[in-house]
Design a protein around this motif. Structure first.
Motif, short mmCIF file in Angstrom:
data_model
loop_
_atom_site.label_atom_id
_atom_site.label_comp_id
_atom_site.label_asym_id
_atom_site.label_seq_id
_atom_site.Cartn_x
_atom_site.Cartn_y
_atom_site.Cartn_z
N ARG A 34 0.81 -1.22 0.00
CA ARG A 34 0.00 0.00 0.00
C ARG A 34 0.85 1.27 0.00
N ASN A 35 1.96 1.22 0.75
CA ASN A 35 2.75 2.43 0.97
C ASN A 35 3.79 2.64 -0.13
N GLU A 36 3.54 3.61 -0.99
CA GLU A 36 4.38 3.80 -2.17
C GLU A 36 5.82 4.19 -1.81
N ALA A 58 2.04 0.34 -6.11
CA ALA A 58 1.32 0.59 -4.86
C ALA A 58 -0.15 0.28 -5.09
N CYS A 59 -0.79 -0.32 -4.11
CA CYS A 59 -2.17 -0.73 -4.30
C CYS A 59 -2.82 -0.98 -2.95
N ASP A 60 -4.04 -0.51 -2.80
CA ASP A 60 -4.76 -0.81 -1.57
C ASP A 60 -5.50 -2.13 -1.78
N LEU A 61 -4.98 -3.19 -1.21
CA LEU A 61 -5.50 -4.52 -1.50
C LEU A 61 -6.89 -4.76 -0.91
N ASP A 63 -9.31 -3.01 -1.48
CA ASP A 63 -10.22 -2.73 -2.60
C ASP A 63 -10.14 -3.89 -3.59
N HIS A 88 0.49 -9.93 2.86
CA HIS A 88 -0.11 -8.75 3.48
C HIS A 88 -1.12 -9.15 4.56
N SER A 114 -9.43 -10.50 0.66
CA SER A 114 -8.51 -9.95 -0.35
C SER A 114 -7.54 -11.03 -0.81
#
Ligand SMILES: Cc1cc2nc3c(=O)[nH]c(=O)nc-3n(C[C@H](O)[C@H](O)[C@H](O)COP(=O)(O)OP(=O)(O)OC[C@H]3O[C@@H](n4cnc5c(N)ncnc54)[C@H](O)[C@@H]3O)c2cc1C
Lengths: 246, 448
Positions: A34-36, A58-61, A63, A88, A114
């Protein structure tokens, strides 16, 4: 031979230690978290350590809708994946979960749904390519529900059961499905816990993960003694277990 | 959580944060300065400082901020996060032919901790302290703002931070230069000396040796006072190592040891007899007046690292390390006086390490300066501090001072008298608001 390795949750302590070992073996990495800013740092670190190629996204998993396009980006870079490590997760506050349905479902979403979403997409790809390794970090907490953290345990247990099925399904496809069940690990997530003899360092866990992947293992309790501890925990009859303060 | 330094005295209750990225450090720090100061906070690395310099109510542990950021394969210049350990640098870079420019007697220190203590090694007389090899560093100030400092940018802040015991801010990353080596081995020469005068003369005679250190039998008295094993070392060349039968891989990094001291030794195992026996045995280990061997760098630089948690050897009350430096001019007389005091007290130290320092640098609180430095371990007991106060007086008398990273007990007066630049240092802390944000048990004790 250089392998293409996807690490999801790359900024977690165990994943970081694992990807560094792969970097030193000069493999190609694709890192997701998540944290770029932290991803960037870890990617640069991996390059210095010898990774042949490092990409990251970077990606908010949490979602789940973002997963298909995430995997498209990854396959655009590495059409074939040799190893996937899914690492994660969060450590929920059990009390907060008990007080709120929303928090409970959020934690189940990030720790179970997720992962299952990603696994569903990845399994199809691995089934097609007919080889490779899918490795997922669950937890010894998934082996039995306990009052102190059963939301976390239930989520991890769900993933473990899902992995069993996947392993069964992908057996004929020559795909290894590895369920990694660490015990207590000294990470930023558990920073302020009192550390006793049962605690392990992320590097120790990483080493055992590499070995379990090499040896085509199905399940890994790590450090190894957790296998014995969990055997005992699992065999205590429920009528006694429910009275324990665990 | 209960926390202590390596000497396991004092032990305090702390709240710990383990930031794994620079941004988190900034937010941790700036939150604290928003409010009137209620809790003290200080940076911590691997906790290898002996006393109370890394102890405060809130401990900001940097050991998870541990990334390599940039490496120039031509010059050996490495930029890394402050939490990277020397052990990790060696593990990774020795096989590529690089070594630390300066290293203390344990590899389990962080880059940040090494800078905050401006650590010295066995090559101080040639290469100076660690910070002299630091080209730049990034510091998180009390405001949460991050500044780069070096000899050019914020030079005063740089001089205050190097050796500043974490009291100016939190070091986030540093750039320094590694040195080229051909092999992982050291060509070691050991001289056995009969007394202190001979030990000092041998140091003098071999001042061109890259590494030098003497181990003193601190319980020997009379004509034997100051008898030592003086060890010299040079990085071995490929040629030398190839011709050696036991050296298979010339650039192999050291392996971490599995030996561990799993519990505190009962107090009675450590007494003047066992220490005396150990000292006599160790001294007797070297049979000849001069001997030579080829050793791997790990046992040469880090003999103690081979037993994890060896600090438990001193029992549950812990111990204190006493390291001082006195000017060269005070040399033989001063050291004789102190060694006599120690021998008379019968407080043996398993380790008594003597080194000659070359010229010091101009960092405000840096420890090394030209002279002799002696480091001793003393088991903690109810009369120890009284005894050490007596040694303090002698050290002060000869114009010497104590090493802050080893200290757990010196008085404010002793500190302020022996560190003449403390006021300039304090001025810089005020200028950057650090005196409100960063305090350790030690800084409070020393009146900083
Ligand atoms: C066996 C042994 C041998 C030793 N030999 C030597 C030797 O030969 N020469 C020598 O000079 N020293 C020696 N030392 C001391 C050691 O090198 C120093 O204490 C070193 O500072 C320890 O580093 P650390 O990371 O453990 O720091 P800690 O002990 O955790 O902290 C030490 C100090 O550094 C500060 N600090 C730590 N990280 C940061 C940061 N990121 N930013 C700002 N401040 C920070 C802390 O606040 C504290 O004041 C030895 C220690 C041991 C245990």
């Amino acid at each position: 031979m250089q392998k293409n390795i996807l690490i999801i949750g790359a900024t977690s302590a165990i994943a970081k230690a694992t990807l560094r070992m792969y970097a030193e073996q000069n493999h190609n990495l694709f890192l997701v978290a998540r944290n770029e800013a932290l991803l960037h740092t870890i990617a640069e670190d991996a390059k210095i350590r010898g990774a042949h190629q490092v990409e990251y996204q970077a990606c908010d998993l949490a979602d789940l809708h973002s997963h298909p396009s995430l995997l498209e980006t990854i396959t655009a870079t590495y059409p074939k994946l040799d190893i996937v490590l899914i690492a994660h997760g969060t450590l929920p506050n059990q009390q907060a979960c008990q007080a709120s349905v929303e928090t409970t479902l959020q934690e189940i979403n990030i720790n179970a749904l997720s992962t299952i979403s990603l696994l569903t997409l990845l399994a199809n790809q691995f089934e097609k390519q007919q080889d490779g390794t899918i490795a997922v970090i669950t937890s010894v907490a998934g082996d039995r529900g306990r009052q102190s953290n059963y939301v976390y345990g239930a989520a991890k247990g769900m993933v473990s059961t899902f992995l069993q099925g996947l392993r069964n399904r992908l057996n004929d496809s020559n795909v290894q499905v590895l369920d990694i069940k660490p015990g207590f690990v000294d990470t930023p997530m558990t920073a302020d816990f009192k550390k006793g003899a049962l605690w392990a360092q992320p590097e120790q866990i990483a080493k055992s993960i590499l070995k379990a992947i090499d040896n085509q293992r199905n399940t890994l309790y790590t450090p190894w003694f957790w296998w014995g501890i969990m055997l005992i925990i699992r065999t205590i009859p429920e009528c006694i277990f429910k009275k324990l303060k665990l | 959580m209960k926390l202590s330094g390596w000497g396991r005295y004092p032990i305090i209750q702390t709240e710990n944060a383990y930031p794994n990225q620079p941004g988190l450090v900034s937010s941790l720090v700036s939150v604290a300065t928003d409010q009137p100061k209620t809790t003290t906070q200080i940076a911590r690395g691997l906790g290898r400082s002996y006393g109370d310099s890394s102890l405060a109510e809130k401990s900001i542990n940097l050991s998870k901020l541990d990334h390599f950021i940039e490496f120039d394969e031509q010059s050996g210049q490495l930029t890394c996060s402050a939490g990277v350990s020397f052990a990790e640098i060696l593990r990774f870079f020795v096989p590529k032919g690089w070594f630390l420019p300066v290293t203390p007697g344990t590899q389990f220190v962080t880059v940040g901790g090494a800078i905050a203590s401006d650590v010295h090694g066995k090559n101080h007389h040639i290469d100076g302290a660690f910070c002299e090899h630091v080209n730049a560093l990034e510091l998180c100030l009390a405001s949460g703002e991050v500044v780069e400092c070096s000899k050019i940018h914020h030079p005063h802040l740089f001089r205050a931070t190097c050796g500043g015991m974490g009291l100016t801010g939190i070091i986030l990353q540093a750039t320094f230069t590694l040195k080229r080596i051909e092999t992982a081995f050291i060509q070691e020469t050991t001289y056995k000396t009969a007394n202190l005068a001979e030990t000092l003369a041998k140091f003098e005679e071999h001042d061109a040796a890259t590494y030098s250190v003497a181990w003193i039998d601190c319980l020997a008295t009379g004509a034997n006072l100051g008898r030592s094993l003086l060890m010299l070392g040079e990085h071995a060349s490929e040629e030398e190592v190839k011709s050696h039968p036991s050296a298979t891989e010339t650039l192999q990094a050291g392996k971490t040891s599995k030996l561990n001291m799993p519990f505190d030794l009962p107090a009675f195992t450590l007494n003047s007899f066992s220490v005396k026996a150990f000292n006599a045995l160790y001294y007797g280990k070297a049979r000849q007046a001069q001997s030579q061997r080829l050793v791997h760098y790990a046992p040469f630089f880090y003999p103690l690292d081979s037993i994890q948690n060896w600090n438990r050897m001193y029992g549950k009350n812990g111990f204190a390390q006493y390291q001082f430096v006195i000017p060269k001019s005070a040399g033989l007389v001063g050291l004789t006086e102190i060694l006599t005091e120690i021998a008379n007290s019968k407080r043996g130290s398993f380790l008594a390490v003597l080194k000659v320092f070359g010229q010091g640098n101009d960092n405000y609180l840096s420890f090394p300066e030209e002279g002799y430095t002696l480091a001793l371990d003393f088991k903690m007991d109810s009369t120890l501090f009284e005894f050490l106060n007596k040694l303090d007086a002698i050290v002060l008398h000869y114009g010497g001072k104590l090493y802050l990273t080893k200290d757990a007990r010196m008085s404010e007066q002793m500190f302020k008298q022996s560190y003449p630049q403390w006021q300039e240092f304090q001025k810089i802390r005020h200028q950057y608001g650090a005196h409100q944000a960063f305090n350790s048990l030690q800084s409070t004790r020393l009146g900083l």
